[in-house]
Write a protein that holds these residues in place. Structure first.
Motif, short mmCIF file in Angstrom:
data_model
loop_
_atom_site.label_atom_id
_atom_site.label_comp_id
_atom_site.label_asym_id
_atom_site.label_seq_id
_atom_site.Cartn_x
_atom_site.Cartn_y
_atom_site.Cartn_z
N VAL A 126 0.83 -1.20 0.00
CA VAL A 126 0.00 0.00 0.00
C VAL A 126 0.87 1.25 0.00
O VAL A 126 0.59 2.22 -0.73
CB VAL A 126 -0.96 0.00 1.21
CG1 VAL A 126 -1.64 1.35 1.35
CG2 VAL A 126 -2.01 -1.10 1.06
N ASP A 143 -1.19 -3.61 -7.44
CA ASP A 143 -2.60 -3.94 -7.19
C ASP A 143 -2.82 -5.45 -7.32
O ASP A 143 -3.45 -6.09 -6.46
CB ASP A 143 -3.48 -3.17 -8.18
CG ASP A 143 -4.95 -3.17 -7.78
OD1 ASP A 143 -5.38 -4.07 -7.05
OD2 ASP A 143 -5.67 -2.26 -8.24
N PHE A 146 -1.19 -7.23 -4.43
CA PHE A 146 -1.96 -7.01 -3.21
C PHE A 146 -3.02 -8.10 -3.03
O PHE A 146 -3.13 -8.73 -1.98
CB PHE A 146 -2.61 -5.63 -3.27
CG PHE A 146 -3.45 -5.26 -2.07
CD1 PHE A 146 -2.85 -4.74 -0.93
CD2 PHE A 146 -4.82 -5.42 -2.08
CE1 PHE A 146 -3.61 -4.38 0.18
CE2 PHE A 146 -5.59 -5.07 -0.98
CZ PHE A 146 -4.99 -4.54 0.15
N HIS A 147 -3.79 -8.35 -4.09
CA HIS A 147 -4.86 -9.34 -4.01
C HIS A 147 -4.29 -10.76 -3.92
O HIS A 147 -4.89 -11.63 -3.26
CB HIS A 147 -5.79 -9.20 -5.22
CG HIS A 147 -6.63 -7.97 -5.17
ND1 HIS A 147 -7.84 -7.91 -4.52
CD2 HIS A 147 -6.41 -6.71 -5.67
CE1 HIS A 147 -8.35 -6.69 -4.63
NE2 HIS A 147 -7.49 -5.94 -5.33
N HIS A 194 -7.68 0.24 -0.69
CA HIS A 194 -6.74 -0.86 -0.47
C HIS A 194 -6.12 -0.76 0.93
O HIS A 194 -5.92 -1.78 1.60
CB HIS A 194 -5.63 -0.84 -1.53
CG HIS A 194 -6.08 -1.28 -2.89
ND1 HIS A 194 -6.78 -0.46 -3.73
CD2 HIS A 194 -5.94 -2.46 -3.54
CE1 HIS A 194 -7.04 -1.11 -4.86
NE2 HIS A 194 -6.54 -2.32 -4.77
N GLU A 195 -5.83 0.47 1.34
CA GLU A 195 -5.24 0.68 2.66
C GLU A 195 -6.20 0.23 3.76
O GLU A 195 -5.79 -0.40 4.74
CB GLU A 195 -4.88 2.15 2.83
CG GLU A 195 -4.16 2.46 4.13
CD GLU A 195 -3.76 3.93 4.21
OE1 GLU A 195 -2.65 4.21 4.69
OE2 GLU A 195 -4.58 4.80 3.79
N HIS A 216 -14.57 -2.04 -2.19
CA HIS A 216 -13.59 -2.02 -3.28
C HIS A 216 -14.20 -2.56 -4.58
O HIS A 216 -14.06 -1.94 -5.64
CB HIS A 216 -12.37 -2.84 -2.88
CG HIS A 216 -11.37 -3.03 -3.96
ND1 HIS A 216 -10.84 -1.98 -4.70
CD2 HIS A 216 -10.78 -4.14 -4.47
CE1 HIS A 216 -9.98 -2.44 -5.58
NE2 HIS A 216 -9.93 -3.75 -5.48
#
Length: 230
Positions: A126, A143, A146-147, A194-195, A216
């Motif tokens: 993030v 991104d 992240f997932h 996301h944060e 999201h």
């Protein structure tokens, strides 16, 4: 046709051989000559069967070494998803709906099961996302990562394989969604979302993490609808 049938049978026999001999990722098969003799087929047929399994990432071949059992990954499933979308058997909206369902579950599990190292990784991603706001290509990769970290933190490797299989589709649609977030503030808010997900996972608050993931995906669907993608 006979050869194709023989190759298919040999593929099944190789998979059975793996199970009966308890081969795990990284374990080597016998030499091609030995394997073909064990299976009662020619080396050419054994080689073709191994190549077919390599295309599915079940077997690793190449570099002049014996074939080995591959670690599971999302490559084969990713090709299937991409193919069904490209041939219009599956829509982007349907993919997004499946992802939404899966990721609400994975983020809840991640909040309960994540390791300290995974929590630190999410926080670091993030922080990097905020610094990459002017570099969309780098931001897109963060991104996606992240997932994938969330899926891995769920503790269920099947979730990880399925989520990772969406990588190709995400790369095809991500920039469309990013351009639809026309203002700098709108783009920063996307990163802040996301944060919020990351902070909920770090706090091990599953309900808050799931709510943030719903937010999201609702936002992602809205921008893709605005862009005419879904």
């Amino acid at each position: 046709m006979a050869k194709v049938g023989l190759v298919d049978r040999t593929i099944a026999d190789i998979r059975l051989y793996m199970r009966e001999n308890h081969l795990l990722p990284g374990d080597a098969f016998p030499s091609e000559a030995s394997l073909s003799e064990t299976l009662g087929v020619s080396r050419a047929v054994a080689r073709e069967a191994l190549r077919a399994l390599a295309a599915l990432n079940i077997v690793e071949i190449g570099n002049g070494r014996r074939a080995r059992v591959a670690a599971p990954d999302a490559t084969a499933l990713s090709m299937i998803v991409d193919h069904t979308v490209y041939t219009r058997q599956l829509s982007i909206q349907q993919v997004l709906d499946v992802r939404r369902t899966l990721e609400i579950r994975t983020v809840g599990l991640a909040a309960l099961r994540r390791t300290d190292l995974q929590a630190q990784e999410l926080q670091a991603i993030v922080e990097k996302m905020f610094t990459c706001i002017a570099r969309p290509d780098d931001l897109m990769e963060l991104d996606i990562l992240f997932h994938e970290v969330i899926a891995r933190a769920s503790g269920n490797s099947l979730y990880s394989i399925i989520i990772n299989s969406f990588r190709v589709i995400t790369r095809q649609t991500w920039h469309i969604g990013w351009r639809s977030r026309a203002s700098d503030e709108n783009r920063r808010e996307n990163i802040r979302c996301h944060e919020r997900i990351a902070m909920a996972i770090i706090a091990q608050d599953a309900a808050r993490a799931e709510a943030a993931m719903v937010e999201h995906f609702d936002s992602a669907a809205a921008v893709l609808i605005h862009a005419g993608v879904i």
